[in-house]
Design a protein around this motif. Structure first.
Motif, mmCIF file in Angstrom:
data_model
loop_
_atom_site.group_PDB
_atom_site.id
_atom_site.type_symbol
_atom_site.label_atom_id
_atom_site.label_comp_id
_atom_site.label_asym_id
_atom_site.label_seq_id
_atom_site.Cartn_x
_atom_site.Cartn_y
_atom_site.Cartn_z
ATOM 1 N N GLN A 1 25.853 40.492 38.002
ATOM 2 C CA GLN A 1 24.700 40.596 38.900
ATOM 3 C C GLN A 1 25.193 40.504 40.346
ATOM 4 O O GLN A 1 26.132 39.753 40.646
ATOM 5 C CB GLN A 1 23.707 39.463 38.643
ATOM 6 N N PRO A 2 24.583 41.252 41.263
ATOM 7 C CA PRO A 2 25.023 41.198 42.657
ATOM 8 C C PRO A 2 24.694 39.846 43.307
ATOM 9 O O PRO A 2 23.633 39.271 43.078
ATOM 10 C CB PRO A 2 24.223 42.320 43.334
ATOM 11 N N VAL A 3 25.619 39.388 44.126
ATOM 12 C CA VAL A 3 25.431 38.206 44.968
ATOM 13 C C VAL A 3 25.800 38.618 46.390
ATOM 14 O O VAL A 3 26.909 39.110 46.625
ATOM 15 C CB VAL A 3 26.307 37.025 44.518
ATOM 16 N N ILE A 4 24.871 38.439 47.315
ATOM 17 C CA ILE A 4 25.110 38.829 48.707
ATOM 18 C C ILE A 4 25.451 37.583 49.514
ATOM 19 O O ILE A 4 24.678 36.629 49.561
ATOM 20 C CB ILE A 4 23.880 39.522 49.319
ATOM 21 N N SER B 1 37.245 35.162 47.161
ATOM 22 C CA SER B 1 36.612 35.297 45.855
ATOM 23 C C SER B 1 37.443 36.242 44.992
ATOM 24 O O SER B 1 38.006 37.225 45.489
ATOM 25 C CB SER B 1 35.190 35.846 45.991
ATOM 26 N N SER B 2 37.523 35.943 43.696
ATOM 27 C CA SER B 2 38.228 36.822 42.762
ATOM 28 C C SER B 2 37.268 37.743 42.014
ATOM 29 O O SER B 2 37.697 38.500 41.146
ATOM 30 C CB SER B 2 39.030 35.990 41.759
ATOM 31 N N TYR B 3 35.979 37.658 42.326
ATOM 32 C CA TYR B 3 35.002 38.534 41.672
ATOM 33 C C TYR B 3 35.041 39.934 42.297
ATOM 34 O O TYR B 3 35.347 40.088 43.480
ATOM 35 C CB TYR B 3 33.599 37.957 41.797
ATOM 36 N N PRO B 4 34.705 40.972 41.501
ATOM 37 C CA PRO B 4 34.670 42.338 42.046
ATOM 38 C C PRO B 4 33.680 42.446 43.208
ATOM 39 O O PRO B 4 32.647 41.774 43.226
ATOM 40 C CB PRO B 4 34.202 43.185 40.860
ATOM 41 N N GLN B 5 34.001 43.306 44.161
ATOM 42 C CA GLN B 5 33.146 43.514 45.323
ATOM 43 C C GLN B 5 32.580 44.927 45.321
ATOM 44 O O GLN B 5 33.281 45.892 45.022
ATOM 45 C CB GLN B 5 33.922 43.264 46.615
ATOM 46 N N LEU B 6 31.294 45.027 45.655
ATOM 47 C CA LEU B 6 30.634 46.330 45.733
ATOM 48 C C LEU B 6 30.752 46.959 47.108
ATOM 49 O O LEU B 6 30.616 48.168 47.266
ATOM 50 C CB LEU B 6 29.145 46.193 45.396
ATOM 51 N N GLY B 7 30.961 46.154 48.122
ATOM 52 C CA GLY B 7 30.995 46.634 49.495
ATOM 53 C C GLY B 7 30.394 45.594 50.413
ATOM 54 O O GLY B 7 30.337 44.408 50.077
ATOM 55 N N THR B 8 29.911 46.034 51.554
ATOM 56 C CA THR B 8 29.400 45.120 52.576
ATOM 57 C C THR B 8 28.059 45.613 53.104
ATOM 58 O O THR B 8 27.922 46.790 53.464
ATOM 59 C CB THR B 8 30.394 45.015 53.750
ATOM 60 N N ILE B 9 27.080 44.736 53.144
ATOM 61 C CA ILE B 9 25.786 45.074 53.745
ATOM 62 C C ILE B 9 25.985 45.361 55.228
ATOM 63 O O ILE B 9 26.653 44.600 55.934
ATOM 64 C CB ILE B 9 24.773 43.928 53.566
ATOM 65 N N ALA B 10 25.422 46.451 55.703
ATOM 66 C CA ALA B 10 25.535 46.798 57.126
ATOM 67 C C ALA B 10 24.988 45.660 57.986
ATOM 68 O O ALA B 10 23.968 45.052 57.661
ATOM 69 C CB ALA B 10 24.782 48.088 57.407
ATOM 70 N N SER B 11 25.666 45.383 59.079
ATOM 71 C CA SER B 11 25.318 44.219 59.914
ATOM 72 C C SER B 11 23.881 44.273 60.406
ATOM 73 O O SER B 11 23.235 43.229 60.563
ATOM 74 C CB SER B 11 26.277 44.132 61.099
ATOM 75 N N TYR B 12 23.345 45.481 60.648
ATOM 76 C CA TYR B 12 21.985 45.578 61.175
ATOM 77 C C TYR B 12 20.925 45.258 60.126
ATOM 78 O O TYR B 12 19.740 45.193 60.451
ATOM 79 C CB TYR B 12 21.748 46.975 61.774
ATOM 80 N N LEU C 1 22.607 35.054 48.326
ATOM 81 C CA LEU C 1 21.471 35.349 47.462
ATOM 82 C C LEU C 1 21.993 35.957 46.161
ATOM 83 O O LEU C 1 22.719 36.949 46.178
ATOM 84 C CB LEU C 1 20.515 36.355 48.104
ATOM 85 N N THR C 2 21.603 35.383 45.037
ATOM 86 C CA THR C 2 21.886 35.972 43.738
ATOM 87 C C THR C 2 20.683 36.812 43.326
ATOM 88 O O THR C 2 19.543 36.365 43.432
ATOM 89 C CB THR C 2 22.156 34.886 42.689
ATOM 90 N N LEU C 3 20.949 38.025 42.871
ATOM 91 C CA LEU C 3 19.876 38.955 42.533
ATOM 92 C C LEU C 3 19.704 39.064 41.025
ATOM 93 O O LEU C 3 20.669 39.013 40.260
ATOM 94 C CB LEU C 3 20.182 40.340 43.116
ATOM 95 N N ASP C 4 18.455 39.229 40.590
ATOM 96 C CA ASP C 4 18.122 39.468 39.191
ATOM 97 C C ASP C 4 17.874 40.956 38.976
ATOM 98 O O ASP C 4 17.272 41.623 39.819
ATOM 99 C CB ASP C 4 16.861 38.694 38.789
ATOM 100 N N LEU D 1 30.088 40.685 42.510
ATOM 101 C CA LEU D 1 29.486 40.576 41.189
ATOM 102 C C LEU D 1 29.866 39.235 40.571
ATOM 103 O O LEU D 1 31.045 38.874 40.559
ATOM 104 C CB LEU D 1 29.971 41.707 40.277
ATOM 105 N N ASN D 2 28.869 38.502 40.059
ATOM 106 C CA ASN D 2 29.174 37.230 39.396
ATOM 107 C C ASN D 2 29.574 37.478 37.937
ATOM 108 O O ASN D 2 29.762 38.621 37.506
ATOM 109 C CB ASN D 2 27.994 36.264 39.513
ATOM 110 N N LYS D 3 29.686 36.426 37.160
ATOM 111 C CA LYS D 3 30.134 36.544 35.775
ATOM 112 C C LYS D 3 29.182 37.386 34.934
ATOM 113 O O LYS D 3 29.576 37.982 33.929
ATOM 114 C CB LYS D 3 30.285 35.158 35.154
#
Length: 334
Positions: free
Chosen positions: A259-262, A271-282, A227-230, A254-256
């Motif tokens: 914006q966050p992409v989950i 991926s070579s894009y920066p990462q914010l972390g990981t959504i908790a599995s639950y 999902l790409t977020l606005d 983060l895309n170009k």
């Protein structure tokens, strides 16, 4: 005998719980995105919870049955009909020969799940019947379901399933089911936990805290890959020549446009894009039901907090499964 796809819907495919041990060689898991609703649908009709079923997305299919069978529908709130009769989700339903299952648009949610008692015949690849659209493997000819496709039913019914046929011969619908409000807290919140320290690159603690103050919305760019977020850019920096890092289900990159992409089940491996972390599995199952325009609010948590929440979530799922099994035992003893 089989079920026949009369209308394919927008993105209908055969999925189980996915390929478990091949991501290290670049083969992603695939499988149902909302795995809780996958498991519940199978449990309701007396299947093993891992059994392959039909995942339906946004615009639902129309399916005709060529022989009697038991089904359960879970997931998004799509009004469902047996021919012209409205039927309830999260209940066992008996479909007779020639009857057609159809749906109206969903009031809430994105994905629905259709389990058929005894399971369905599908192509197996690397230990899974899940459809890999990208690699054209597994499921039904490695592709989305199309008009006039015929899916064979396994029909390897257990004593419980045979008893359910007998019990529902007249009523055609079980008198009990899972109350959708039971799942409400699991699905309807807009808050998503990001685990700090998992895959975070080039972002300070202040950057991550700022992220919590922003409200994002799901854009029209959402599918089984992610999902790409606005919303406002997370940061204003441009990162170039970044090393490739591994990506998994739930990774937030983060895309170009910053914006966050989950990432979801059919994500790329690197991926070579920066990462914010990981959504908790639950929170992944909840993420699977977000549609275009849905709000996403991030909350940063640490691994210890995530583990405590995971234990609570596991207990909740255990209670749901125990309740279903108790009611099925009652059906068997009627």
């Amino acid at each position: 005998m089989s079920v026949i796809v009369r209308k394919p819907g927008l993105y209908t495919s055969i999925q189980d719980l996915g390929r478990q041990e091949y991501q290290h060689i670049g083969i992603v898991k695939n499988g149902s995105i909302d795995q809780l609703n996958h498991r519940i649908a199978n449990l309701l009709v007396g299947n093993n919870e891992e059994e392959a079923l039909i995942e339906m997305t946004v615009s639902m299919p129309t399916i005709q049955f060529t022989e009697p069978t038991l089904i359960a529908i879970t997931g998004a709130n799509f009004p469902a009909f047996r021919d012209q009769e409205r039927i309830s989700p999260y209940k066992i339903q008996l479909m007779n020969k020639g009857e057609t299952l159809s749906f109206n648009d969903a009031h809430k949610g994105t994905r629905g799940y259709l389990a058929i008692a005894g399971g369905i015949v599908a192509d197996e690849w690397l230990g899974s019947k899940s459809t890999s659209i990208r690699l054209e493997m597994g499921g039904y000819k490695g592709r989305l379901l199309q008009e006039s496709d015929e899916i064979e039913m396994c029909r390897n019914y257990t004593p419980l399933q045979k008893k359910l046929f007998e019990n529902l011969e007249v009523s055609k619908s079980a008198s009990w089911g899972l109350d959708q409000y039971t799942l409400a807290l699991n699905y309807f919140s807009d808050i998503f936990h990001i685990i700090s320290g998992e895959g975070v690159t080039h972002l300070s603690d202040d950057d991550l805290k700022t992220l919590e103050s922003k409200v994002y919305k799901v854009s029209n760019r959402f599918n089984r890959t992610g999902l790409t977020l606005d919303g406002e850019p997370v940061i204003n920096s441009n990162f170039k020549n970044q090393p490739f890092l591994s990506v998994k289900k739930g990774s937030v990159i983060l895309n170009k446009e910053n914006q966050p992409v989950i990432m979801l089940n059919d994500h790329q491996s690197l991926s070579s894009y920066p990462q914010l972390g990981t959504i908790a599995s639950y929170h992944i199952d909840k993420l699977a039901q977000k549609k275009q325009g849905s709000k996403i609010i991030f909350k940063i948590i640490n691994i210890k907090e995530a583990e405590l929440n995971m234990k609570k979530h596991a207990q909740f799922i255990k209670q749901v499964k125990t309740g279903i099994r108790y009611k099925l035992t009652e059906e068997l003893n009627k």
